[in-house]
Design a protein around this motif. Structure first.
Motif, PDB file in Angstrom:
ATOM      1  N   ARG A  33       0.861  -1.182   0.000  1.00  0.00           N
ATOM      2  CA  ARG A  33       0.000   0.000   0.000  1.00  0.00           C
ATOM      3  C   ARG A  33       0.895   1.228   0.000  1.00  0.00           C
ATOM      4  O   ARG A  33       1.622   1.482   0.965  1.00  0.00           O
ATOM      5  CB  ARG A  33      -0.879   0.023   1.257  1.00  0.00           C
ATOM      6  CG  ARG A  33      -1.728  -1.209   1.453  1.00  0.00           C
ATOM      7  CD  ARG A  33      -2.369  -1.194   2.827  1.00  0.00           C
ATOM      8  NE  ARG A  33      -3.238  -2.345   3.039  1.00  0.00           N
ATOM      9  CZ  ARG A  33      -3.815  -2.633   4.208  1.00  0.00           C
ATOM     10  NH1 ARG A  33      -3.601  -1.836   5.255  1.00  0.00           N
ATOM     11  NH2 ARG A  33      -4.587  -3.689   4.329  1.00  0.00           N
ATOM     12  N   ALA A  34       0.855   1.979  -1.075  1.00  0.00           N
ATOM     13  CA  ALA A  34       1.790   3.094  -1.190  1.00  0.00           C
ATOM     14  C   ALA A  34       1.160   4.264  -1.927  1.00  0.00           C
ATOM     15  O   ALA A  34       0.129   4.131  -2.594  1.00  0.00           O
ATOM     16  CB  ALA A  34       3.065   2.641  -1.921  1.00  0.00           C
ATOM     17  N   VAL A  35       1.818   5.406  -1.796  1.00  0.00           N
ATOM     18  CA  VAL A  35       1.495   6.589  -2.602  1.00  0.00           C
ATOM     19  C   VAL A  35       2.778   7.063  -3.269  1.00  0.00           C
ATOM     20  O   VAL A  35       3.876   6.893  -2.738  1.00  0.00           O
ATOM     21  CB  VAL A  35       0.912   7.740  -1.758  1.00  0.00           C
ATOM     22  CG1 VAL A  35      -0.460   7.391  -1.252  1.00  0.00           C
ATOM     23  CG2 VAL A  35       1.841   8.124  -0.615  1.00  0.00           C
ATOM     24  N   TRP A  36       2.611   7.643  -4.445  1.00  0.00           N
ATOM     25  CA  TRP A  36       3.709   8.375  -5.066  1.00  0.00           C
ATOM     26  C   TRP A  36       3.741   9.786  -4.485  1.00  0.00           C
ATOM     27  O   TRP A  36       2.708  10.462  -4.406  1.00  0.00           O
ATOM     28  CB  TRP A  36       3.512   8.473  -6.570  1.00  0.00           C
ATOM     29  CG  TRP A  36       3.859   7.254  -7.343  1.00  0.00           C
ATOM     30  CD1 TRP A  36       5.095   6.754  -7.596  1.00  0.00           C
ATOM     31  CD2 TRP A  36       2.947   6.372  -8.045  1.00  0.00           C
ATOM     32  NE1 TRP A  36       5.022   5.621  -8.385  1.00  0.00           N
ATOM     33  CE2 TRP A  36       3.707   5.375  -8.678  1.00  0.00           C
ATOM     34  CE3 TRP A  36       1.562   6.355  -8.187  1.00  0.00           C
ATOM     35  CZ2 TRP A  36       3.145   4.358  -9.445  1.00  0.00           C
ATOM     36  CZ3 TRP A  36       0.977   5.348  -8.938  1.00  0.00           C
ATOM     37  CH2 TRP A  36       1.769   4.359  -9.560  1.00  0.00           C
ATOM     38  N   GLY A  71      -3.087   3.977   6.388  1.00  0.00           N
ATOM     39  CA  GLY A  71      -2.737   2.567   6.306  1.00  0.00           C
ATOM     40  C   GLY A  71      -1.637   2.249   5.327  1.00  0.00           C
ATOM     41  O   GLY A  71      -1.380   1.072   5.039  1.00  0.00           O
ATOM     42  N   MET A  72      -0.947   3.259   4.800  1.00  0.00           N
ATOM     43  CA  MET A  72       0.128   3.005   3.838  1.00  0.00           C
ATOM     44  C   MET A  72       1.339   2.374   4.542  1.00  0.00           C
ATOM     45  O   MET A  72       1.679   2.742   5.668  1.00  0.00           O
ATOM     46  CB  MET A  72       0.566   4.303   3.160  1.00  0.00           C
ATOM     47  CG  MET A  72      -0.543   5.044   2.443  1.00  0.00           C
ATOM     48  SD  MET A  72      -1.310   4.065   1.132  1.00  0.00           S
ATOM     49  CE  MET A  72      -2.691   5.126   0.701  1.00  0.00           C
ATOM     50  N   ASN A  73       1.972   1.443   3.857  1.00  0.00           N
ATOM     51  CA  ASN A  73       3.183   0.839   4.418  1.00  0.00           C
ATOM     52  C   ASN A  73       4.420   1.105   3.567  1.00  0.00           C
ATOM     53  O   ASN A  73       5.486   0.533   3.810  1.00  0.00           O
ATOM     54  CB  ASN A  73       3.000  -0.665   4.646  1.00  0.00           C
ATOM     55  CG  ASN A  73       2.512  -1.407   3.413  1.00  0.00           C
ATOM     56  OD1 ASN A  73       2.716  -0.969   2.283  1.00  0.00           O
ATOM     57  ND2 ASN A  73       1.845  -2.538   3.630  1.00  0.00           N
ATOM     58  N   ALA A  74       4.286   1.982   2.573  1.00  0.00           N
ATOM     59  CA  ALA A  74       5.436   2.355   1.750  1.00  0.00           C
ATOM     60  C   ALA A  74       5.161   3.708   1.107  1.00  0.00           C
ATOM     61  O   ALA A  74       4.000   4.085   0.888  1.00  0.00           O
ATOM     62  CB  ALA A  74       5.710   1.307   0.669  1.00  0.00           C
ATOM     63  N   VAL A  75       6.228   4.428   0.817  1.00  0.00           N
ATOM     64  CA  VAL A  75       6.127   5.659   0.029  1.00  0.00           C
ATOM     65  C   VAL A  75       7.141   5.577  -1.107  1.00  0.00           C
ATOM     66  O   VAL A  75       8.231   5.027  -0.949  1.00  0.00           O
ATOM     67  CB  VAL A  75       6.378   6.931   0.878  1.00  0.00           C
ATOM     68  CG1 VAL A  75       5.209   7.203   1.794  1.00  0.00           C
ATOM     69  CG2 VAL A  75       7.687   6.845   1.674  1.00  0.00           C
ATOM     70  N   ILE A  76       6.735   6.109  -2.259  1.00  0.00           N
ATOM     71  CA  ILE A  76       7.603   6.144  -3.438  1.00  0.00           C
ATOM     72  C   ILE A  76       7.859   7.612  -3.729  1.00  0.00           C
ATOM     73  O   ILE A  76       6.965   8.327  -4.196  1.00  0.00           O
ATOM     74  CB  ILE A  76       6.940   5.434  -4.630  1.00  0.00           C
ATOM     75  CG1 ILE A  76       6.634   3.971  -4.283  1.00  0.00           C
ATOM     76  CG2 ILE A  76       7.842   5.500  -5.866  1.00  0.00           C
ATOM     77  CD1 ILE A  76       5.829   3.227  -5.339  1.00  0.00           C
TER      78      ILE A  76
END
Length: 523
Positions: A33-36, A71-76
């Motif tokens: 689960r990520a966002v740019w 709830g994001m577990n990563a960011v790009i």
């Protein structure tokens, strides 16, 4: 109460229990689960050019706090938008999107990448460094620094649609881009390297790419220019992949291409779509091949179409990619920026559109998660998208999917867990003898078995507590691996609670749990 009455109540309870709805079904323990977070043109961060380092840092921490709640577990995060740097670099100048002028350093000095990396890890998130490989200038008006690579090596560049881009056909260009990526891989503890969809340029009508001289010089045995162009991009992807794996094989390499590889009209192996600029034919990026031969670890096709789109239906595109994932990870790129704003299609104004896309992806085998474009679009909460993530789809945290082809560590469980109630909350301390990426803290409410458990109440057999780690609803936090302490500040009711801690390696393989510790919580 008689045994017959207890049995009757149990049967009545089970008979009247409703079947779980979509939102009530077992939440996913693992999902990407990520966002740019785009820095080009200050789309997401920093809010504008020339902000002080203190304000930049405050903004970024707020972004991460919000996405942690989402709830994001990563960011790009975009660290190289246009042959520039949002980090200390001897190869490329500071980005204008930081200071307002390319090449102008931070004042007071700080390293944005190191700061962002540390803050993401504090919140239990992976950090993927996003590079635009070929873009050299963002627009025709760009003012580059004297030491910008376009000044030092003007022969390496093509001018197309008023912008400068690296010429993919020149071998020295491929090596230079690889060196830029590896400079970051070697000096920073990033979790992943990420490329976006800009390879050869998106075509402009009646404007051929001016690479005739390059083709004449470097075509070798190629007789088809399109095949040669695809070879050039292949060589860059393979070179970056090999370089990462030679130095830090645990670092992930992922790419987010245009959502369609080939239309069915381009060949029987294409998808049943009519998209305008497929990666294979228009951008000369053979993205499917990179999954097939294992050069990349994950792919995030930009499926920025609604369900039922006549040219590229969301379901059709995702199902095609799922059938062509080749045991690599597939995450779906979601067009959050279109929600409640796309004037062309009313479907994007339907508040159920994005939730239905999330639901649909979860029903398709081999889809391992989602990435939203972009951070600001999610945070603006269009059609209550952010609210629905928090209350339903990402209500509980998730660990990342494991990449089985990556090196895995043999992890022992943490030990000597100590738990006590303090004024701030429940304080936990533990020990561990291995280097780990994260620890996971679980909390369980300890209750007596239900009244209809006749065997228990008759014999009063108290079995040792066995924590069930399958449900993410019991996860309290992910703690970065340099820490062996945590304070659970969750408001709790009076009662008994059980805590356990597990360890995660860099691929988020999970150890067995520590010995459980029970706390009798009092007001």
């Amino acid at each position: 109460m008689s045994n017959h009455l207890l049995k009757y109540l149990l049967i009545l309870f089970m008979a009247t229990a409703a079947a779980p709805t979509q939102a009530q079904q077992q939440p996913l323990k693992r999902e990407f689960r990520a966002v740019w977070i785009a820095t080009v043109a200050n789309i997401d961060w920093p809010g504008q050019k020339g902000l002080s380092p203190a304000v930049q840092q405050q903004e970024f921490k707020y972004i991460l706090d919000e996405h942690q709640k989402n709830g994001m577990n990563a960011v790009i995060v975009q660290v190289r938008p246009a042959a520039d740097a949002l980090y200390r670099s001897k190869l490329e100048p500071w980005s204008e999107f930081l200071t307002g002028k390319q090449g102008l350093a931070m004042n007071p000095p700080y390293d944005p990448l190191q700061f962002m990396l540390d803050e993401a890890h504090k919140r239990g998130m992976e950090f993927h460094a996003w590079f635009n490989p070929y873009r050299a200038t963002f627009d025709a008006k760009a003012e580059v620094a004297p030491n910008h690579i376009t000044k030092r090596k003007p022969e390496w560049f093509l001018k197309y649609d008023g912008k400068l881009l690296f010429n993919p056909g020149i071998p020295e260009v491929r090596q230079y881009i690889t060196n830029v990526v590896m400079d970051v891989v070697n000096r920073y503890d990033i979790d992943g390297v990420h490329f976006d969809d800009y390879f050869y340029p998106y075509p402009v009508a009646n404007t051929p790419i001016p690479d005739e001289d390059t083709y004449a010089a470097y075509k070798g045995l190629f007789t088809n220019k399109n095949d040669w162009r695809r070879y050039n991009v292949d060589e860059l992807i393979k070179g970056v992949s090999d370089s990462i794996n030679a130095v830090k094989p645990y670092v992930k390499f992922g790419i987010s291409p245009f959502g369609v590889w080939k239309n069915l009209a381009d060949g029987p192996d294409g998808s049943a779509t009519r998209a305008g600029a497929p990666s294979y034919t228009a951008l000369y990026a053979d993205t499917r091949k990179w999954m097939q031969v294992g050069w990349i670890d994950y792919l995030v096709p930009q499926v920025y179409w609604h369900i039922g789109n006549p040219a590229a239906d969301y379901k059709t595109v995702v199902e095609w990619w799922a059938q062509n994932a080749f045991q690599r990870h597939l995450y779906v790129g979601l067009g959050a920026y279109k929600v409640a704003s796309d004037p062309t299609y009313p479907e994007w104004h339907d508040p159920t559109q994005m939730p239905r896309q999330l639901q649909l992806s979860r029903t398709i085998p081999h889809v391992n998660g989602s990435v939203f474009f972009s951070s600001k679009s999610v945070m603006s909460n269009p059609n209550n998208l952010q609210d629905s993530l928090r209350s339903s789809y990402y209500k509980y945290p998730a660990l990342l999917p494991v990449m089985d082809w990556k090196k895995n560590e043999e992890l022992e469980p943490p030990f000597s867990l100590k738990v006590r109630q303090t004024d701030r909350g429940v304080s936990l301390h533990w020990q561990h003898d291995q280097d780990v990426r994260f620890y996971v803290v679980y909390r369980f409410e300890k209750r007596n078995p239900p009244i209809w458990d006749l065997a228990f109440w008759k014999e009063r057999k108290w079995e040792p507590f066995q924590p069930d780690l399958n449900s993410p609803a019991t996860i309290v936090a992910k703690v970065f691996g340099t820490n062996t302490a945590f304070i659970d500040e969750t408001p709790l009711d009076q009662g008994k609670y059980v805590y356990v801690v597990t360890a995660l390696d860099r691929q988020q393989n999970e150890s067995a749990p520590s010995h459980p510790v029970t706390l009798k919580y009092k007001y």
